[in-house]
Design a protein around this motif. Structure first.
Motif, PDB file in Angstrom:
ATOM      1  N   THR A 217      -9.734 -50.747  39.499  1.00  0.00           N
ATOM      2  CA  THR A 217     -10.945 -51.267  38.642  1.00  0.00           C
ATOM      3  C   THR A 217     -11.951 -51.205  39.735  1.00  0.00           C
ATOM      4  O   THR A 217     -11.806 -51.204  40.891  1.00  0.00           O
ATOM      5  N   LEU A 218     -13.220 -51.395  39.228  1.00  0.00           N
ATOM      6  CA  LEU A 218     -14.510 -51.711  40.036  1.00  0.00           C
ATOM      7  C   LEU A 218     -14.473 -53.070  40.393  1.00  0.00           C
ATOM      8  O   LEU A 218     -13.622 -53.841  40.014  1.00  0.00           O
ATOM      9  N   PRO A 219     -15.298 -53.120  41.163  1.00  0.00           N
ATOM     10  CA  PRO A 219     -15.552 -54.726  41.656  1.00  0.00           C
ATOM     11  C   PRO A 219     -16.216 -55.710  40.480  1.00  0.00           C
ATOM     12  O   PRO A 219     -17.312 -55.507  40.560  1.00  0.00           O
ATOM     13  N   LEU A 244      -9.711 -61.386  40.449  1.00  0.00           N
ATOM     14  CA  LEU A 244      -8.750 -60.955  39.454  1.00  0.00           C
ATOM     15  C   LEU A 244      -8.771 -59.385  39.668  1.00  0.00           C
ATOM     16  O   LEU A 244      -7.489 -58.882  39.513  1.00  0.00           O
ATOM     17  N   ALA A 245      -9.742 -58.728  39.831  1.00  0.00           N
ATOM     18  CA  ALA A 245      -9.828 -57.345  39.989  1.00  0.00           C
ATOM     19  C   ALA A 245      -9.151 -56.942  41.072  1.00  0.00           C
ATOM     20  O   ALA A 245      -8.031 -55.992  41.146  1.00  0.00           O
ATOM     21  N   THR A 246      -9.026 -57.615  42.217  1.00  0.00           N
ATOM     22  CA  THR A 246      -8.329 -57.450  43.480  1.00  0.00           C
ATOM     23  C   THR A 246      -6.880 -57.508  43.567  1.00  0.00           C
ATOM     24  O   THR A 246      -6.113 -56.772  43.830  1.00  0.00           O
ATOM     25  N   VAL A 271      -6.454 -43.864  43.441  1.00  0.00           N
ATOM     26  CA  VAL A 271      -7.767 -43.900  43.730  1.00  0.00           C
ATOM     27  C   VAL A 271      -8.517 -45.251  43.589  1.00  0.00           C
ATOM     28  O   VAL A 271      -8.606 -46.106  42.872  1.00  0.00           O
ATOM     29  N   ASP A 272      -8.868 -45.819  45.117  1.00  0.00           N
ATOM     30  CA  ASP A 272      -9.677 -47.128  45.259  1.00  0.00           C
ATOM     31  C   ASP A 272     -10.978 -46.762  44.813  1.00  0.00           C
ATOM     32  O   ASP A 272     -11.810 -46.242  45.534  1.00  0.00           O
ATOM     33  N   MET A 273     -11.312 -47.546  43.877  1.00  0.00           N
ATOM     34  CA  MET A 273     -12.774 -47.538  43.144  1.00  0.00           C
ATOM     35  C   MET A 273     -13.402 -48.856  43.747  1.00  0.00           C
ATOM     36  O   MET A 273     -14.704 -48.644  43.963  1.00  0.00           O
ATOM     37  N   TYR A 274     -12.767 -49.661  44.102  1.00  0.00           N
ATOM     38  CA  TYR A 274     -13.236 -51.222  44.324  1.00  0.00           C
ATOM     39  C   TYR A 274     -14.141 -51.174  45.765  1.00  0.00           C
ATOM     40  O   TYR A 274     -15.203 -51.402  45.767  1.00  0.00           O
TER      41      TYR A 274
END
Length: 341
Positions: A217-219, A244-246, A271-274
């Motif tokens: 997910t995005l940050p 939560l996203a992390t 795929v790391d978007m964060y």
């Protein structure tokens, strides 16, 4: 000339042209096609004909797209699925499967099944009135039947050598989880999403998919919808949302690292978007941006769209601009190619 014979000849010629295109393309790219599933980060217009508020086929969306036209993409121009398709050497524009103008020529190199506002949890698309993951899988089944009609015996090769790009979890955490807090803790809900991800992978694998790029997910706490909440004068990122996203991203990354043993012959990449996006948010000027807290368009702080979206990290309350995607994509593509080739 016999009209039935003429029709048959024309059909054979059309199929030959499509098949020839696929053969030439396959020789020039490591990947046959790209298929996108999930949410608005990848959606290229599948919501346009749905009775939902989660759509953007109107100005100023798409003002930097080819011809300056809104296509249903959640941004000012191309979205992440388009850019990854181009980066992998497939094609610069990934059409929406539900686009009425979709042609047979588009099918062999991939289409988008994603739906803005969707998620892994069935409650998410029910809230937003969009396509569920199961709906997207049903569309893929329909697609495979059409593909067989276009390329015949090459259909299996198209699918097995295609990249399946998945973006899901953003809306589950931001929209559905607050309605499920009486049922789940943050730990159990993120575990549930991981199970749903495994189920999605299995469904696609059983239909021939072998190369998976699974996005985190995005940050979420740094999206303009979070930083521009009432009382947040300094427009600080919301720490609980980012935590939560992390948590979800860490579990998802671990899943991708270990899931290969469950699916013989499949390849996986996380795929790391964060972190790439967070790095731009924390130091926008290093990448040529002037604003990382406000959206260029369509937010309470930008009722009148900004003049130059390329200077903004975000287009609206939740979606990066095309330039943000272009900034983070090269390193992601460089990581995907060796892992999925």
């Amino acid at each position: 000339m016999n009209f039935s014979l003429l029709s048959t000849m024309l059909l054979a010629l059309a199929l030959s042209s499509v098949s020839s295109f696929y053969v030439v393309h396959a020789q020039n790219s490591s990947f046959s096609a790209l298929f996108a599933f999930g949410d608005s980060i990848l959606d290229t217009g599948n919501n346009n004909l749905l009775p939902t508020l989660s759509k953007c086929n109107f100005f100023p969306y798409g003002r930097n797209f080819i011809g300056g036209r809104p296509t249903g993409r959640f941004g000012n121009g191309r979205v992440f699925s388009d850019i990854i398709a181009e980066g992998l050497g497939i094609k610069p524009i990934l059409p929406a499967y539900r686009d009425p103008s979709l042609s047979n020529n588009d099918l062999p190199t991939g289409v988008c099944f994603a739906s803005g506002g969707s998620g892994l949890d069935d409650r998410t698309p029910r809230i937003t009135a969009v396509l569920s993951i199961q709906d997207q899988l049903n569309d893929f089944k329909d697609y495979t039947a059409k593909l067989n009609g276009v390329v015949g015996s090459q259909a299996n090769a198209v699918i097995s050598n295609a990249v399946f790009l998945i973006s899901a979890g953003n809306n589950d955490l931001a929209i559905a989880f607050p309605t499920r807090m009486g049922q789940y803790t943050v730990f159990s809900y993120t575990d549930l999403l991981i199970t749903y991800t495994q189920n999605l992978v299995k469904s696609l694998y059983d239909m021939g998919a072998r190369k998976f790029a699974i996005m985190g997910t995005l940050p979420l706490g740094c999206l303009p919808g979070a930083t521009n909440t009432f009382g947040n004068v300094l427009k600080m990122c919301q720490v609980p949302a980012n935590q939560l996203a992390t948590m979800f991203n860490q579990k998802l990354s671990a899943l991708v690292d270990n899931i290969g043993t469950q699916f013989a012959g499949a390849k996986f990449a996380y795929v790391d978007m964060y972190n790439p996006l967070l790095n731009i948010i924390n130091n926008p000027m290093a990448s040529g941006f002037i604003d990382a807290r406000d959206g260029c368009c369509c937010t309470p702080t930008s009722i009148v769209p900004c003049l130059d979206a390329s200077r903004y990290v975000f287009w609206d309350i939740a979606h990066p601009t095309e330039r943000s995607y272009l900034t983070i994509a090269p390193s992601i593509v460089a990581d995907l190619k060796p892992k999925l080739a």
